[in-house]
Design a protein around this motif. Sequence first.
Motif, mmCIF file in Angstrom:
data_model
loop_
_atom_site.group_PDB
_atom_site.id
_atom_site.type_symbol
_atom_site.label_atom_id
_atom_site.label_comp_id
_atom_site.label_asym_id
_atom_site.label_seq_id
_atom_site.Cartn_x
_atom_site.Cartn_y
_atom_site.Cartn_z
ATOM 1 N N VAL A 30 -34.796 70.994 48.224
ATOM 2 C CA VAL A 30 -34.578 69.868 47.304
ATOM 3 C C VAL A 30 -33.247 70.037 46.584
ATOM 4 O O VAL A 30 -32.502 69.066 46.399
ATOM 5 N N ASP A 31 -32.924 71.250 46.175
ATOM 6 C CA ASP A 31 -31.645 71.512 45.517
ATOM 7 C C ASP A 31 -30.482 71.178 46.446
ATOM 8 O O ASP A 31 -29.485 70.595 46.011
ATOM 9 N N ILE A 34 -30.108 67.370 46.573
ATOM 10 C CA ILE A 34 -29.508 66.847 45.338
ATOM 11 C C ILE A 34 -28.018 67.163 45.296
ATOM 12 O O ILE A 34 -27.202 66.325 44.916
ATOM 13 N N THR A 35 -27.639 68.354 45.711
ATOM 14 C CA THR A 35 -26.227 68.725 45.741
ATOM 15 C C THR A 35 -25.454 67.837 46.712
ATOM 16 O O THR A 35 -24.350 67.381 46.394
ATOM 17 N N ARG A 38 -25.031 64.423 45.131
ATOM 18 C CA ARG A 38 -24.029 64.470 44.063
ATOM 19 C C ARG A 38 -22.623 64.522 44.640
ATOM 20 O O ARG A 38 -21.718 63.812 44.185
#
Length: 53
Positions: A30-31, A34-35, A38
Amino acid sequence: MNAKKLATFAGIALVLFFVIARPDEAAGFVDNIITALRDAAEAVITFVSNVFS
């Protein structure tokens, strides 16, 4: 039950299994998503800023 509902339930079950069985890897996944989102948003903002400068 049609194939779309069955695929949805199977997908949800797979995600739940992944989160329960390997929470650290799921959080890392998930990280990473998201990265990536972004970074994509920052690239679009940079592009638009350069176009209108």
